[in-house]
Design a protein around this motif. Structure first.
Motif, PDB file in Angstrom:
ATOM      1  N   PRO A  53       1.153  -1.111  -0.170  1.00  0.00           N
ATOM      2  CA  PRO A  53      -0.178  -0.261   0.196  1.00  0.00           C
ATOM      3  C   PRO A  53       0.794   1.219  -0.288  1.00  0.00           C
ATOM      4  CG  PRO A  53       0.132  -1.342   2.134  1.00  0.00           C
ATOM      5  CD  PRO A  53       0.570  -1.679   1.357  1.00  0.00           C
ATOM      6  N   LEU A  54       0.689   2.266  -1.179  1.00  0.00           N
ATOM      7  CA  LEU A  54       1.396   3.873  -0.811  1.00  0.00           C
ATOM      8  C   LEU A  54       1.064   4.251   0.175  1.00  0.00           C
ATOM      9  CD1 LEU A  54       2.609   3.532  -4.550  1.00  0.00           C
ATOM     10  CD2 LEU A  54       3.983   2.539  -2.842  1.00  0.00           C
ATOM     11  N   SER A  55      -0.606   4.482  -0.743  1.00  0.00           N
ATOM     12  CA  SER A  55      -1.433   5.774   0.679  1.00  0.00           C
ATOM     13  C   SER A  55      -2.835   4.906   0.803  1.00  0.00           C
ATOM     14  CB  SER A  55      -1.116   6.660  -0.274  1.00  0.00           C
ATOM     15  OG  SER A  55      -2.135   7.101  -1.158  1.00  0.00           O
ATOM     16  N   VAL A  56      -3.498   5.722   1.805  1.00  0.00           N
ATOM     17  CA  VAL A  56      -4.283   5.466   2.463  1.00  0.00           C
ATOM     18  C   VAL A  56      -5.205   6.360   2.587  1.00  0.00           C
ATOM     19  CG1 VAL A  56      -4.012   3.514   3.289  1.00  0.00           C
ATOM     20  CG2 VAL A  56      -3.854   5.567   4.705  1.00  0.00           C
ATOM     21  N   VAL A  57      -6.888   6.701   2.593  1.00  0.00           N
ATOM     22  CA  VAL A  57      -7.864   7.742   2.334  1.00  0.00           C
ATOM     23  C   VAL A  57      -8.248   7.812   3.957  1.00  0.00           C
ATOM     24  CG1 VAL A  57      -8.010   8.841   0.936  1.00  0.00           C
ATOM     25  CG2 VAL A  57      -9.701   7.545   1.087  1.00  0.00           C
ATOM     26  N   ARG A  58      -9.635   8.009   5.109  1.00  0.00           N
ATOM     27  CA  ARG A  58      -9.768   7.414   6.361  1.00  0.00           C
ATOM     28  C   ARG A  58     -10.678   8.156   5.348  1.00  0.00           C
ATOM     29  NH1 ARG A  58      -7.673   6.908  10.914  1.00  0.00           N
ATOM     30  NH2 ARG A  58      -5.742   8.417  11.135  1.00  0.00           N
ATOM     31  N   GLY A  59     -11.569   7.508   6.570  1.00  0.00           N
ATOM     32  CA  GLY A  59     -13.519   7.256   5.575  1.00  0.00           C
ATOM     33  C   GLY A  59     -14.134   7.495   6.554  1.00  0.00           C
ATOM     34  N   HIS A 148     -16.036  18.674   5.082  1.00  0.00           N
ATOM     35  CA  HIS A 148     -16.150  17.830   5.775  1.00  0.00           C
ATOM     36  C   HIS A 148     -15.839  16.764   4.637  1.00  0.00           C
ATOM     37  CE1 HIS A 148     -20.332  17.467   4.957  1.00  0.00           C
ATOM     38  NE2 HIS A 148     -20.315  16.640   5.549  1.00  0.00           N
ATOM     39  N   HIS A 149     -15.871  17.607   3.064  1.00  0.00           N
ATOM     40  CA  HIS A 149     -15.941  16.325   2.157  1.00  0.00           C
ATOM     41  C   HIS A 149     -13.925  16.332   1.276  1.00  0.00           C
ATOM     42  CE1 HIS A 149     -20.128  15.502   1.860  1.00  0.00           C
ATOM     43  NE2 HIS A 149     -20.192  16.667   2.061  1.00  0.00           N
ATOM     44  N   ALA A 150     -13.148  16.744   2.165  1.00  0.00           N
ATOM     45  CA  ALA A 150     -11.752  16.834   1.731  1.00  0.00           C
ATOM     46  C   ALA A 150     -11.875  15.858   1.676  1.00  0.00           C
ATOM     47  CB  ALA A 150     -11.354  18.421   2.178  1.00  0.00           C
ATOM     48  N   VAL A 151     -10.529  15.141   0.230  1.00  0.00           N
ATOM     49  CA  VAL A 151     -10.549  13.853   0.455  1.00  0.00           C
ATOM     50  C   VAL A 151      -8.840  14.210   1.081  1.00  0.00           C
ATOM     51  CG1 VAL A 151      -9.360  11.563  -0.741  1.00  0.00           C
ATOM     52  CG2 VAL A 151     -11.542  12.819  -1.223  1.00  0.00           C
ATOM     53  N   ARG A 152      -8.006  13.143   2.427  1.00  0.00           N
ATOM     54  CA  ARG A 152      -6.795  13.476   2.625  1.00  0.00           C
ATOM     55  C   ARG A 152      -6.601  12.041   2.431  1.00  0.00           C
ATOM     56  NH1 ARG A 152      -7.275  16.604   8.091  1.00  0.00           N
ATOM     57  NH2 ARG A 152      -8.767  18.431   7.504  1.00  0.00           N
ATOM     58  N   HIS A 153      -5.351  11.921   1.802  1.00  0.00           N
ATOM     59  CA  HIS A 153      -4.242  11.392   1.336  1.00  0.00           C
ATOM     60  C   HIS A 153      -3.501  10.824   2.287  1.00  0.00           C
ATOM     61  CE1 HIS A 153      -5.789   9.613  -2.552  1.00  0.00           C
ATOM     62  NE2 HIS A 153      -7.030  11.481  -3.072  1.00  0.00           N
ATOM     63  N   LEU A 154      -3.128   9.558   3.266  1.00  0.00           N
ATOM     64  CA  LEU A 154      -2.424   9.297   4.098  1.00  0.00           C
ATOM     65  C   LEU A 154      -1.165   8.911   3.393  1.00  0.00           C
ATOM     66  CD1 LEU A 154      -4.704   9.807   7.103  1.00  0.00           C
ATOM     67  CD2 LEU A 154      -3.749  11.439   5.651  1.00  0.00           C
ATOM     68  N   PRO A 155       0.396   8.962   3.167  1.00  0.00           N
ATOM     69  CA  PRO A 155       1.399   7.981   2.794  1.00  0.00           C
ATOM     70  C   PRO A 155       1.260   6.958   3.591  1.00  0.00           C
ATOM     71  CG  PRO A 155       2.210  10.151   3.920  1.00  0.00           C
ATOM     72  CD  PRO A 155       0.742  10.255   3.441  1.00  0.00           C
ATOM     73  N   VAL A 156       1.702   5.639   3.340  1.00  0.00           N
ATOM     74  CA  VAL A 156       1.739   4.872   3.849  1.00  0.00           C
ATOM     75  C   VAL A 156       3.131   4.978   4.638  1.00  0.00           C
ATOM     76  CG1 VAL A 156       2.001   2.348   4.534  1.00  0.00           C
ATOM     77  CG2 VAL A 156       0.101   3.233   3.955  1.00  0.00           C
ATOM     78  N   ARG A 157       3.827   5.041   5.668  1.00  0.00           N
ATOM     79  CA  ARG A 157       4.656   5.394   6.563  1.00  0.00           C
ATOM     80  C   ARG A 157       5.186   3.068   7.350  1.00  0.00           C
ATOM     81  NH1 ARG A 157       6.084   9.491   9.810  1.00  0.00           N
ATOM     82  NH2 ARG A 157       4.981   8.549  11.205  1.00  0.00           N
TER      83      ARG A 157
END
Length: 190
Positions: A53-59, A148-157
């Protein structure tokens, strides 16, 4: 392995073919191309040797969902490792890495072998699996969109821990988005 890299002809009149060849990968089951879905790639090219996995989003429920990932196909020492990046379940790009490996070596590499910029497969091929590892919480980044609909791509570390024998200094390797971003010298091991 069930794939081969397409080679574009280097004839001046076939420049367009050379560009399109970068967006494809030949597999035993056919030609994989940008936009293909993960299940189509697995059908064409087989099960990857490594998925990351490279990036995730919080649902909305707070759970982390994988948005982008990289698949590695290792053909062995006679061929180049192929990497496929997916975003939202579709092929985004194909890349080639260094030569493949028969099996991952043990942790017998030298501390000098660890360097920034290595991808996960190169790290595993050079030094083998870590002696220990942990997943770090994602770094919060500003989202895209409004409210609150903003998508935040979070890198997997992750942090990987390598030891080099009793009395030797250990190394802590930080991977982010599938690449080594930091190599720290740790404590002496017992």
């Amino acid at each position: 392995m069930r794939y081969r890299i397409l080679k574009a002809a280097l004839v001046p009149g076939l420049f367009i073919l050379a560009i399109s060849a970068e967006a494809t990968m030949r597999c035993e089951g056919g030609i994989a191309q940008r936009g293909d879905r993960t299940f189509e790639i697995e059908d064409l090219c087989g099960t990857p040797d490594l998925r990351e996995p490279l990036s995730v989003v919080r649902g909305n429920d707070g759970a982390l969902l994988t948005v982008s990932e990289r698949w590695y196909y290792n053909p062995g020492p006679q061929g180049l490792v192929r990497m496929i990046d997916f975003r939202d379940g579709r092929v985004r790009r194909f890349e080639s890495g260094g030569y493949g490996y028969r099996t991952f070596p043990g942790s017998g590499c030298s501390a000098q072998s660890l360097r920034r910029g290595m991808n996960r497969m190169e790290l595993l091929g050079t030094c083998g699996p870590p002696d220990a590892q942990q997943t770090l919480p994602p770094i919060q980044t500003p989202g895209f969109g409004h409210g609150h609909h903003a998508v935040r791509h979070l890198p997997v570390r992750e942090e990987w821990f390598y030891t080099f024998g009793s009395g030797q200094l250990s190394r802590i390797v930080t991977l982010e988005h599938g690449r080594v971003t930091r190599v720290e010298t740790g404590r002496r091991t017992h």
